[in-house]
Scaffold this active site. Structure first.
Site, PDB file in Angstrom:
ATOM      1  N   ARG A 215       0.856  -1.184   0.000  1.00  0.00           N
ATOM      2  CA  ARG A 215       0.000   0.000   0.000  1.00  0.00           C
ATOM      3  C   ARG A 215       0.890   1.229   0.000  1.00  0.00           C
ATOM      4  O   ARG A 215       1.999   1.221   0.534  1.00  0.00           O
ATOM      5  CB  ARG A 215      -0.926   0.009   1.220  1.00  0.00           C
ATOM      6  CG  ARG A 215      -2.017  -1.053   1.185  1.00  0.00           C
ATOM      7  CD  ARG A 215      -3.057  -0.734   0.115  1.00  0.00           C
ATOM      8  NE  ARG A 215      -4.174  -1.670   0.119  1.00  0.00           N
ATOM      9  CZ  ARG A 215      -4.272  -2.739  -0.653  1.00  0.00           C
ATOM     10  NH1 ARG A 215      -3.264  -3.036  -1.477  1.00  0.00           N
ATOM     11  NH2 ARG A 215      -5.345  -3.516  -0.615  1.00  0.00           N
ATOM     12  N   GLU A 244      -4.129   7.981  -4.548  1.00  0.00           N
ATOM     13  CA  GLU A 244      -4.510   7.334  -5.810  1.00  0.00           C
ATOM     14  C   GLU A 244      -5.882   7.831  -6.252  1.00  0.00           C
ATOM     15  O   GLU A 244      -6.809   7.861  -5.436  1.00  0.00           O
ATOM     16  CB  GLU A 244      -4.520   5.809  -5.641  1.00  0.00           C
ATOM     17  CG  GLU A 244      -3.153   5.228  -5.344  1.00  0.00           C
ATOM     18  CD  GLU A 244      -3.133   3.707  -5.267  1.00  0.00           C
ATOM     19  OE1 GLU A 244      -4.184   3.085  -5.524  1.00  0.00           O
ATOM     20  OE2 GLU A 244      -2.075   3.140  -4.955  1.00  0.00           O
ATOM     21  N   HIS A 263      -1.388   0.993  -9.930  1.00  0.00           N
ATOM     22  CA  HIS A 263      -2.053  -0.018  -9.098  1.00  0.00           C
ATOM     23  C   HIS A 263      -2.752  -1.066  -9.971  1.00  0.00           C
ATOM     24  O   HIS A 263      -3.886  -1.472  -9.687  1.00  0.00           O
ATOM     25  CB  HIS A 263      -3.060   0.650  -8.154  1.00  0.00           C
ATOM     26  CG  HIS A 263      -3.332  -0.167  -6.922  1.00  0.00           C
ATOM     27  ND1 HIS A 263      -3.752   0.381  -5.728  1.00  0.00           N
ATOM     28  CD2 HIS A 263      -3.259  -1.506  -6.691  1.00  0.00           C
ATOM     29  CE1 HIS A 263      -3.938  -0.572  -4.832  1.00  0.00           C
ATOM     30  NE2 HIS A 263      -3.645  -1.730  -5.385  1.00  0.00           N
TER      31      HIS A 263
END
Length: 304
Positions: A215, A244, A263
């Protein structure tokens, strides 16, 4: 029952449109649902179901606020870890590009310059995988097959697939200087917040590669850029960032020693199929009363 991208509910067998999503006993949160324009309607329909008994998530993590609420509501909550295979390939791709001097070769090609460039191999490389769970084991199997050596760092002792050694979290700062490649893939918790900070990077070898598949909040991004500018580590590849989507103006985009992917390390057909297979296997177990795979204990959602 299914829900389309417009937020309209349909009968799963006949595709007949329904006035609303009816109460649900079982729900499968797959990538179609999570990334749909109708994700709000999808999640709301699940949370409003008074009889929700089991929720199967296509994701491995449970820290998303909506998933926490579902975990607090459902009697049973199961996760999926088949995306680890695709994510492990991301790690190998980034490692190979780094070891084989990919950026240098691309720059020479752009210049039209025929210059031989020395490179390194995965064979003989030393990997430190911080958070040795399903992703770490998938990476470990691949690295070991290619002749590398993997040390896994996790709380639980004992041998694990793909790792030559398992060490405790207390050994992190001792292990960092030895590693050619350091991969982060633990969950984000108060204990792991900013675990990769100035001291972490200062302990890495100057020729090492830093990878983050966990993360974004695990990494102090300002400290990472300062460390790269100072020459330790040599390069970083990030599939996750603290914010994000990453803002267009973020200096991470333009840093010459950082490779960024949005991601999407798990975005493969195999990941989608794997999540479906996990759901179907768990559905068979649910209907027959057998223990389910990747069942999350209710206490895990209490902090939410």
């Amino acid at each position: 029952m299914t829900i389309d991208d417009a937020g309209k509910a349909h009968d799963g067998w006949t595709s007949e449109a329904l006035d609303a999503l009816p109460p649900l006993d079982i729900a499968f949160g797959n990538s179609d649902g999570f990334y749909s324009p109708a994700v709000r309607e999808f999640m709301t329909g699940i949370l409003k179901s008074p009889s929700l008994d089991w929720f199967q998530s296509a994701a491995a993590g449970i820290e998303n606020p909506a998933l926490v609420m579902i975990g607090q509501k459902a009697r049973l909550y199961t996760t999926n870890h088949t995306q680890a295979e695709a994510m492990a390939e991301w790690a190998l791709w980034q490692a190979l590009d780094f070891l084989r001097n990919g950026p240098r070769h691309r720059a020479l090609q752009a210049e039209g310059a025929w210059k031989r460039t020395k490179a390194r191999e995965i064979r003989g490389s030393l990997w430190l995988v911080v958070g040795y769970g399903s992703i770490g084991q998938a990476v470990g199997r691949r690295v070991t097959a290619l002749g590398g050596q993997v040390t896994g760092l996790r709380r639980s002792p004992g041998p694990a697939e793909g790792a030559a050694r398992i060490v405790a979290p207390s050994e992190l700062m001792t292990e960092l200087p030895r590693a050619d490649i350091v991969l982060l893939c633990p969950p984000h918790t108060p204990e792991t917040e900013n675990m990769a900070g100035a001291d972490f990077f200062a302990a890495m070898a100057p020729e090492a590669l830093f990878l983050n598949l966990g993360r974004g909040a695990l990494v102090d991004e300002a400290a990472l850029m300062a460390a790269l500018d100072a020459g330790r580590p040599a390069f970083a590849a990030l599939d996750v960032t603290r914010t994000e989507p990453l803002p267009e103006g973020s200096p991470l985009w333009r840093h010459p020693k950082i490779s960024i992917t949005p991601h999407d390390s798990s975005e493969t057909p195999g990941t989608v199929a794997g999540a479906d297979e996990t759901f179907l296997a768990n559905l068979a177990h649910y209907l027959s009363g057998k223990p389910m795979k990747h069942l999350v204990e209710p206490v895990a959602f209490l902090a939410g």
